[in-house]
Design a protein around this motif. Structure first.
Motif, PDB file in Angstrom:
ATOM      1  N   THR A 105       0.710  -1.031  -0.300  1.00 11.09           N
ATOM      2  CA  THR A 105       0.043   0.035  -0.133  1.00 11.09           C
ATOM      3  C   THR A 105       0.762   1.249  -0.082  1.00 11.09           C
ATOM      4  N   ARG A 106       2.071   0.924   0.234  1.00  9.56           N
ATOM      5  CA  ARG A 106       2.842   2.452   0.221  1.00  9.56           C
ATOM      6  C   ARG A 106       2.979   3.055  -1.222  1.00  9.56           C
ATOM      7  N   ARG A 107       2.701   4.441  -1.207  1.00 13.41           N
ATOM      8  CA  ARG A 107       2.608   4.955  -2.509  1.00 13.41           C
ATOM      9  C   ARG A 107       3.397   6.450  -2.319  1.00 13.41           C
ATOM     10  N   SER A 108       4.003   6.946  -3.436  1.00 13.37           N
ATOM     11  CA  SER A 108       4.356   8.200  -3.181  1.00 13.37           C
ATOM     12  C   SER A 108       3.124   9.171  -3.022  1.00 13.37           C
ATOM     13  N   ALA A 109       3.271   9.937  -2.090  1.00 11.45           N
ATOM     14  CA  ALA A 109       2.183  11.103  -2.015  1.00 11.45           C
ATOM     15  C   ALA A 109       2.790  12.435  -2.329  1.00 11.45           C
ATOM     16  N   ARG A 110       2.239  13.197  -3.129  1.00 13.35           N
ATOM     17  CA  ARG A 110       2.467  14.499  -3.588  1.00 13.35           C
ATOM     18  C   ARG A 110       1.743  15.712  -3.236  1.00 13.35           C
ATOM     19  N   GLY A 111       0.877  15.391  -2.100  1.00 13.60           N
ATOM     20  CA  GLY A 111       0.003  16.479  -1.645  1.00 13.60           C
ATOM     21  C   GLY A 111      -0.130  16.047  -0.092  1.00 13.60           C
ATOM     22  N   ASP A 160       5.748   7.417 -18.786  1.00  7.51           N
ATOM     23  CA  ASP A 160       4.338   7.031 -18.574  1.00  7.51           C
ATOM     24  C   ASP A 160       4.113   7.471 -17.315  1.00  7.51           C
ATOM     25  N   LEU A 161       5.136   7.479 -16.236  1.00  6.07           N
ATOM     26  CA  LEU A 161       4.770   8.204 -15.088  1.00  6.07           C
ATOM     27  C   LEU A 161       4.399   9.674 -15.062  1.00  6.07           C
ATOM     28  N   ALA A 162       5.028  10.368 -15.738  1.00  4.96           N
ATOM     29  CA  ALA A 162       4.839  11.745 -16.044  1.00  4.96           C
ATOM     30  C   ALA A 162       3.715  12.020 -16.575  1.00  4.96           C
ATOM     31  N   GLU A 177      -1.616   5.177  -9.005  1.00  4.86           N
ATOM     32  CA  GLU A 177      -1.197   3.975  -8.666  1.00  4.86           C
ATOM     33  C   GLU A 177      -0.277   3.402  -9.797  1.00  4.86           C
ATOM     34  N   THR A 178       0.970   3.416  -9.440  1.00  2.20           N
ATOM     35  CA  THR A 178       2.164   3.063 -10.360  1.00  2.20           C
ATOM     36  C   THR A 178       1.839   1.558 -10.862  1.00  2.20           C
ATOM     37  N   LYS A 179       2.269   1.172 -11.940  1.00  9.22           N
ATOM     38  CA  LYS A 179       2.257   0.044 -12.290  1.00  9.22           C
ATOM     39  C   LYS A 179       3.675  -0.952 -12.218  1.00  9.22           C
ATOM     40  N   ARG A 180       3.614  -2.165 -11.992  1.00 10.62           N
ATOM     41  CA  ARG A 180       4.943  -3.032 -11.990  1.00 10.62           C
ATOM     42  C   ARG A 180       4.797  -3.977 -12.897  1.00 10.62           C
ATOM     43  N   GLU A 181       6.046  -4.429 -13.505  1.00 12.46           N
ATOM     44  CA  GLU A 181       6.320  -5.396 -14.351  1.00 12.46           C
ATOM     45  C   GLU A 181       5.906  -6.967 -13.381  1.00 12.46           C
ATOM     46  N   CYS A 230       7.262  10.749   0.230  1.00 13.36           N
ATOM     47  CA  CYS A 230       7.555  10.690  -1.217  1.00 13.36           C
ATOM     48  C   CYS A 230       9.033  10.744  -1.273  1.00 13.36           C
ATOM     49  N   ILE A 231       9.720   9.710  -1.701  1.00 15.41           N
ATOM     50  CA  ILE A 231      11.208  10.061  -1.867  1.00 15.41           C
ATOM     51  C   ILE A 231      11.436  10.935  -3.052  1.00 15.41           C
ATOM     52  N   GLU A 232      12.366  11.848  -2.813  1.00 16.69           N
ATOM     53  CA  GLU A 232      12.635  12.759  -3.939  1.00 16.69           C
ATOM     54  C   GLU A 232      13.996  13.186  -4.162  1.00 16.69           C
ATOM     55  N   ASP A 233      14.626  13.093  -5.238  1.00 15.39           N
ATOM     56  CA  ASP A 233      15.917  13.779  -5.545  1.00 15.39           C
ATOM     57  C   ASP A 233      15.637  15.096  -5.811  1.00 15.39           C
ATOM     58  N   GLN A 234      14.672  15.582  -6.502  1.00 14.58           N
ATOM     59  CA  GLN A 234      14.310  17.054  -6.625  1.00 14.58           C
ATOM     60  C   GLN A 234      14.684  17.834  -5.257  1.00 14.58           C
ATOM     61  N   ALA A 235      14.208  17.313  -4.456  1.00 13.54           N
ATOM     62  CA  ALA A 235      14.573  18.187  -3.108  1.00 13.54           C
ATOM     63  C   ALA A 235      15.731  18.414  -2.802  1.00 13.54           C
ATOM     64  N   PHE A 273       9.527  20.196  -1.534  1.00 14.63           N
ATOM     65  CA  PHE A 273       9.129  19.042  -0.652  1.00 14.63           C
ATOM     66  C   PHE A 273       7.496  18.830  -0.883  1.00 14.63           C
ATOM     67  N   PHE A 274       7.146  18.978  -2.178  1.00 12.72           N
ATOM     68  CA  PHE A 274       5.544  18.952  -2.317  1.00 12.72           C
ATOM     69  C   PHE A 274       4.545  19.397  -1.304  1.00 12.72           C
ATOM     70  N   ASP A 275       5.402  20.393  -0.707  1.00 12.93           N
ATOM     71  CA  ASP A 275       4.785  21.224   0.327  1.00 12.93           C
ATOM     72  C   ASP A 275       4.189  20.422   1.780  1.00 12.93           C
TER      73      ASP A 275
HETATM   74  C1  FMN Z   1      15.522   7.367  -5.678  1.00 16.53           C
HETATM   75  C2  FMN Z   1      14.227   8.033  -5.862  1.00 16.53           C
HETATM   76  C3  FMN Z   1      13.995   9.295  -6.236  1.00 16.53           C
HETATM   77  C4  FMN Z   1      12.898   9.622  -6.633  1.00 16.53           C
HETATM   78  N1  FMN Z   1      12.773  10.999  -6.961  1.00 16.53           N
HETATM   79  C5  FMN Z   1      11.216  11.594  -7.001  1.00 16.53           C
HETATM   80  C6  FMN Z   1      11.293  12.855  -7.515  1.00 16.53           C
HETATM   81  O1  FMN Z   1      12.231  13.754  -7.713  1.00 16.53           O
HETATM   82  N2  FMN Z   1      10.102  13.524  -7.746  1.00 16.53           N
HETATM   83  C7  FMN Z   1       9.062  12.786  -7.707  1.00 16.53           C
HETATM   84  O2  FMN Z   1       7.802  12.967  -7.810  1.00 16.53           O
HETATM   85  N3  FMN Z   1       8.994  11.395  -7.355  1.00 16.53           N
HETATM   86  C8  FMN Z   1      10.106  10.753  -7.017  1.00 16.53           C
HETATM   87  N4  FMN Z   1      10.323   9.312  -6.769  1.00 16.53           N
HETATM   88  C9  FMN Z   1       9.173   8.715  -6.626  1.00 16.53           C
HETATM   89  C10 FMN Z   1       9.030   7.765  -7.837  1.00 16.53           C
HETATM   90  O3  FMN Z   1       8.635   8.459  -8.729  1.00 16.53           O
HETATM   91  C11 FMN Z   1       8.124   6.525  -7.201  1.00 16.53           C
HETATM   92  O4  FMN Z   1       8.709   5.761  -6.334  1.00 16.53           O
HETATM   93  C12 FMN Z   1       7.820   5.779  -8.357  1.00 16.53           C
HETATM   94  O5  FMN Z   1       6.987   6.431  -9.538  1.00 16.53           O
HETATM   95  C13 FMN Z   1       6.855   4.302  -7.945  1.00 16.53           C
HETATM   96  O6  FMN Z   1       5.770   4.983  -7.302  1.00 16.53           O
HETATM   97  P1  FMN Z   1       5.119   4.781  -5.728  1.00 16.53           P
HETATM   98  O7  FMN Z   1       6.241   5.311  -4.922  1.00 16.53           O
HETATM   99  O8  FMN Z   1       3.897   5.527  -5.660  1.00 16.53           O
HETATM  100  O9  FMN Z   1       5.051   3.038  -5.893  1.00 16.53           O
HETATM  101  C14 FMN Z   1      11.647   9.006  -6.538  1.00 16.53           C
HETATM  102  C15 FMN Z   1      11.866   7.513  -6.007  1.00 16.53           C
HETATM  103  C16 FMN Z   1      13.058   7.097  -5.644  1.00 16.53           C
HETATM  104  C17 FMN Z   1      13.164   5.800  -5.351  1.00 16.53           C
END
Ligand code: FMN
Length: 226
Positions: free
Chosen positions: A9-15, A91-93, A207-211, A164-169, A120-122
């Motif tokens: 259930t973990r997924r990246s949150a951007r809000g 595809d993600l974008a 909901e991101t897809k996986r292989e 949300c893990i992010e290198d952008q930050a 940091f997605f606020d």
């Molecule tokens: C090392 C790493 C860097 C990431 N950097 C960004 C980022 O800069 N911006 C962003 O929106 N998501 C970022 N993500 C999130 C990924 O886009 C996300 O983990 C992936 O699309 C799978 O989606 P999920 O986390 O919802 O399962 C990053 C994830 C990882 C593991």
């Protein structure tokens, strides 16, 4: 929370909601995550937790740097993706822009979305994961960083938090270093936005897809009948 349920259930949150995350809760998460495995138990990680005015200053610094044309350049090199990897990135974008109602040609909204990542997605708090520079040339130590990164995100779920893990930050390390006074002995690896998720935020429905497992696994030495 059941561990497999957490992983699924973990997924990246951007809000995120504005509700602050108590320091005690973040401490609990990091205490749990500190049990992550590492090469020879070296535990090469450091975590700088930012909130309040410090986080505001980093966000402002990142946006100022972007606006003044400074090239984003993190302390862990990024490379362009090709082939299937590039396609997944595209595809993600596409999916995020669809959910957010951002048209491909709408440069203004695209820029504004990009800025959100640099802010940091606020989220009300951010984690900046660092590796000790004496170990930062070891790919094994970078694996250790990945282990604690994922464990933090899973442990956060147990407190109703999203990440949300992010290198952008962390693409403007000079900003982070100036604002936090971080030791020069640390290399900044990755950021994690953390907070209570805003269920109404469109991109949080992603909901991101996986292989399929069949596409990523080679079975060796197994009896087909088992
Ligand atoms: C090392 C790493 C860097 C990431 N950097 C960004 C980022 O800069 N911006 C962003 O929106 N998501 C970022 N993500 C999130 C990924 O886009 C996300 O983990 C992936 O699309 C799978 O989606 P999920 O986390 O919802 O399962 C990053 C994830 C990882 C593991």
């Amino acid at each position: 929370m059941d561990i497999v349920e957490a992983i699924r259930t973990r997924r990246s949150a951007r809000g995120f909601k504005r509700t602050p995350v108590p320091r005690g809760v973040i401490t609990e998460i990091l205490r749990a995550a500190s049990h992550s495995p590492s090469t020879m138990n070296t535990q090469p990680w450091g975590i700088t937790v930012v909130a309040g005015q410090v986080l505001e200053d980093i966000k402002r610094g990142n946006i100022d740097a972007l606006n003044s044309g400074v090239a984003p350049q993190g302390e862990v090199p990024l490379r362009p993706y090709e082939g299937a990897y590039r396609q997944r990135q595209v595809d993600l974008a596409i999916e995020i822009f669809r959910l957010m109602g951002i048209a491909r040609e709408d440069k203004e909204k695209r820029t504004s979305w990009m800025h959100r990542g640099y802010r940091f997605f606020d989220a009300p708090a951010g984690l900046i994961l660092t590796i000790d520079k004496s170990l930062d040339d070891s790919p094994l130590s970078l694996l250790d960083m990945g282990a604690i990164m994922q464990t933090i995100c899973l442990a956060a779920l147990d407190h109703g938090l999203a990440t949300c893990i992010e290198d952008q930050a962390v693409m403007f390390p000079q900003v982070i270093r100036r604002v936090t006074g971080m030791s020069a002995s640390k290399r900044i690896v990755i950021g994690i936005a953390i907070g209570y998720p805003d269920a109404d935020f469109p991109a949080n429905r992603l909901e991101t897809k996986r292989e399929p497992v069949e596409a990523i696994v080679d079975w060796c030495g197994f009896d087909e009948r088992q």
